[in-house]
Design a protein around this motif. Structure first.
Motif, mmCIF file in Angstrom:
data_model
loop_
_atom_site.group_PDB
_atom_site.id
_atom_site.type_symbol
_atom_site.label_atom_id
_atom_site.label_comp_id
_atom_site.label_asym_id
_atom_site.label_seq_id
_atom_site.Cartn_x
_atom_site.Cartn_y
_atom_site.Cartn_z
ATOM 1 N N LEU A 169 60.985 68.645 79.722
ATOM 2 C CA LEU A 169 60.085 69.795 79.724
ATOM 3 C C LEU A 169 58.672 69.441 79.260
ATOM 4 N N PRO A 170 58.507 68.708 78.142
ATOM 5 C CA PRO A 170 57.125 68.372 77.755
ATOM 6 C C PRO A 170 56.421 67.509 78.793
ATOM 7 N N GLU A 171 57.166 66.609 79.438
ATOM 8 C CA GLU A 171 56.543 65.807 80.505
ATOM 9 C C GLU A 171 56.081 66.712 81.641
ATOM 10 N N LEU A 172 56.967 67.636 82.019
ATOM 11 C CA LEU A 172 56.612 68.567 83.095
ATOM 12 C C LEU A 172 55.380 69.373 82.710
ATOM 13 N N LEU A 205 68.175 74.132 84.689
ATOM 14 C CA LEU A 205 67.028 74.636 83.923
ATOM 15 C C LEU A 205 66.261 73.498 83.268
ATOM 16 N N ASP A 206 64.971 73.700 83.084
ATOM 17 C CA ASP A 206 64.174 72.739 82.319
ATOM 18 C C ASP A 206 64.189 73.064 80.833
ATOM 19 N N GLY A 207 64.696 74.229 80.499
ATOM 20 C CA GLY A 207 64.764 74.583 79.085
ATOM 21 C C GLY A 207 65.174 76.029 78.912
ATOM 22 N N LEU A 208 65.536 76.335 77.674
ATOM 23 C CA LEU A 208 65.846 77.721 77.307
ATOM 24 C C LEU A 208 64.693 78.271 76.479
ATOM 25 N N VAL A 209 64.528 79.566 76.534
ATOM 26 C CA VAL A 209 63.597 80.251 75.637
ATOM 27 C C VAL A 209 64.439 81.128 74.728
ATOM 28 N N ARG A 226 72.296 71.038 75.585
ATOM 29 C CA ARG A 226 71.669 69.755 75.243
ATOM 30 C C ARG A 226 70.174 69.731 75.547
ATOM 31 N N GLY A 227 69.714 70.696 76.298
ATOM 32 C CA GLY A 227 68.321 70.642 76.759
ATOM 33 C C GLY A 227 67.331 71.192 75.746
ATOM 34 N N PRO A 228 66.061 71.157 76.111
ATOM 35 C CA PRO A 228 65.002 71.658 75.235
ATOM 36 C C PRO A 228 65.097 73.173 75.034
#
Lengths: 323, 323
Positions: B21-24, B65-69, B106-108
């Motif tokens: 996610l930060p790279e994206l 997903l690229d991440g959860l909020v 496991r994701g961001p």
């Protein structure tokens, strides 16, 4: 209140054998195409006026229009303190231009009347003589309540109802008034009660707000068991920053994203042309989905040749999108 | 001011091998997909919280997903005198929910912090301990200037800059604030100066106004030779009239035409789902055309199962539309 069905006789069908404009406007699934013209300046000679008319009618040859719109231009500088980007030049009375120069155009004509410019006697005389087999009209009220008006809009409606109820009458509808006051759909209903059987919008650039106006109008009709009348959307390309400034001066709400984009465009004419098509697509889908009769009126607010030619092209492309 | 490029290490890539996610978010052509969750009510037992977390993570299994909020819910009843359609129930701190129950994910995670709820000491402690290899944050200011705040937004930004400048930080952007005041794009620039490297919108239903905000933001960056930061649009289906009322209570501008249509729909869930897709399509085209990095965050403002399931389906379909 008269019904549009009363007006369906007498009008010539379009060149391709489509129904006549009043028949189309009476139908619950109307999709009509008009082209709006501003008459020549009042200062031109008769020869020049004839020449302008010939060039114009020749330009319209390839188009399968359901009718022409002839504007009645008023000096609206009172309603905007900003300087008018193009100077106001008095133009010929559309009734005169139609009668004396446009005989080569065989189709219907929607003649605008800025009713505040005319005395009741003048309006009455015209109402007595107007050829309702060829002419429809749209009455426009004063651009500002501060401006002295010879005849008010409601009075003009009453005169037409009294003197020539078979003159098909349209009303103006303005998205920006809806955005400001939220009651434009109710004003449309009032005009409908006073005999208006169709509406022509001012130039539309804010499609989203226009959809909200249409939706409120549609459901206000439904709640009153009224058949919604056709709403004809005026589209105009915007081929230069000066035209954009003029469109805004006229009070047209251009969404900020579109204004930014046109201001930075290398080719605002093409970009605004494509935007007009996208706007038309969105309005077509919206109206068909709602089952609201509709149409388009293409005008060029500028008199530059490239912008007029782009308008003709736009009308041609719109025809392919309509049923 | 720190750059997002400083944060690109350490984060796990997504399951499909996409960039982290930060790279994206650091890329000029980011297209990211997030899903927003509200932690369980504070009153649930640990067993119930674990059960909710398991069901949630299982639901997300098929999504790339690229991440959860994770939202930090504040009682915002002070900012709207109208009665809240759903009662306010205190929810678990998203930091606690993440740490204690979401280890299967496991994701961001983008953790929201309503900074006014926390003292400077509390915020500082969290900033010292936050795992910047897994967590990004979005700081949210008070919902009303009349509400007493333990920490103001600018102070929270300064604390993060001082204590954990490598914590990727996002800001909230609100179309409705742009519509009201016209300067939301400048507020975004201020947040960017204070270290925000991406933005997450409030729920978007007014795409036209959002496009104007984006356009003003984009050109404000261009005029200052700044790289525009990714703007992540929050979409939420609206499966009932009560949810629609809640969305409006939250301050979301639902265009009148859409409100009319959902109110009269026999199936508002499907209709709002299709509208979310159409809105996404329009925002994707607009951002790609402008070369503005962007993404979507799908949330369900309602806790009804059908609406949550529709959100998951929406995220799945959005993934197919993104690069």
């Amino acid at each position: 209140m008269t019904s549009v069905d009363d007006f369906a006789d007498g009008f010539p069908p379009s060149s391709s054998g489509r129904h006549s404009l009043p028949e189309l406007l009476a139908s619950a699934s109307a999709e009509v195409l008009l082209l709006g013209l501003t008459p020549p300046r009042r200062s031109v000679s008769p020869a020049e006026a004839a020449q302008i008319a010939n060039v114009t009618v020749a330009r319209l040859g390839g188009l399968d229009l359901d009718g022409l719109v002839l504007y009645d231009i008023d000096d609206e500088s009172d309603r905007n303190p900003e300087q008018r980007p193009f100077p106001y030049l008095p133009t010929m009375d559309p009734v005169v231009f139609h009668a004396e120069y446009l005989s080569a155009w065989r189709g219907p004509v929607v003649v605008y009347r800025c009713v505040g410019k005319y005395t009741e006697a003048e309006l009455s005389e015209w109402l007595h003589t107007v050829d309702t087999d060829r002419v429809l009209s749209v009455f426009v009220g004063s651009s500002s309540s501060r401006k002295p008006a010879h005849t008010r809009l409601d009075r003009a409606h009453a005169l037409r109802d009294q003197l020539r109820p078979n003159l098909p009458l349209g009303g103006v509808t303005i998205t920006e008034r809806y955005t400001r006051h939220g009651d434009e759909h109710l004003r449309m209903l009032t005009k409908q009660e006073r005999g208006c059987s169709f509406f022509i919008s001012q130039v539309v650039y804010n499609v989203d707000a226009t959809k909200s106006l249409l939706s409120d109008y549609f459901y206000a009709c439904a709640d009153r068991a009224l058949q919604p009348r056709p709403v004809i959307f005026t589209l105009s390309v915007c081929g230069s920053l000066k035209t954009l400034a003029f469109v805004k001066w006229l009070g047209v709400d251009v969404p900020r994203w579109l204004e930014n984009s046109l201001q930075r465009s290398r080719d605002p004419l093409t970009d605004s042309y494509l935007q007009c098509l996208a706007n038309a697509r969105e309005l077509i889908d919206f109206c068909r989905n709602l089952r609201l009769p509709f149409g388009f009126n293409v005008e060029s607010v500028s008199i530059r040749k490239v912008e007029i030619e782009a308008s003709v092209l736009l009308a041609k492309e719109l025809r392919t999108m309509l049923r």
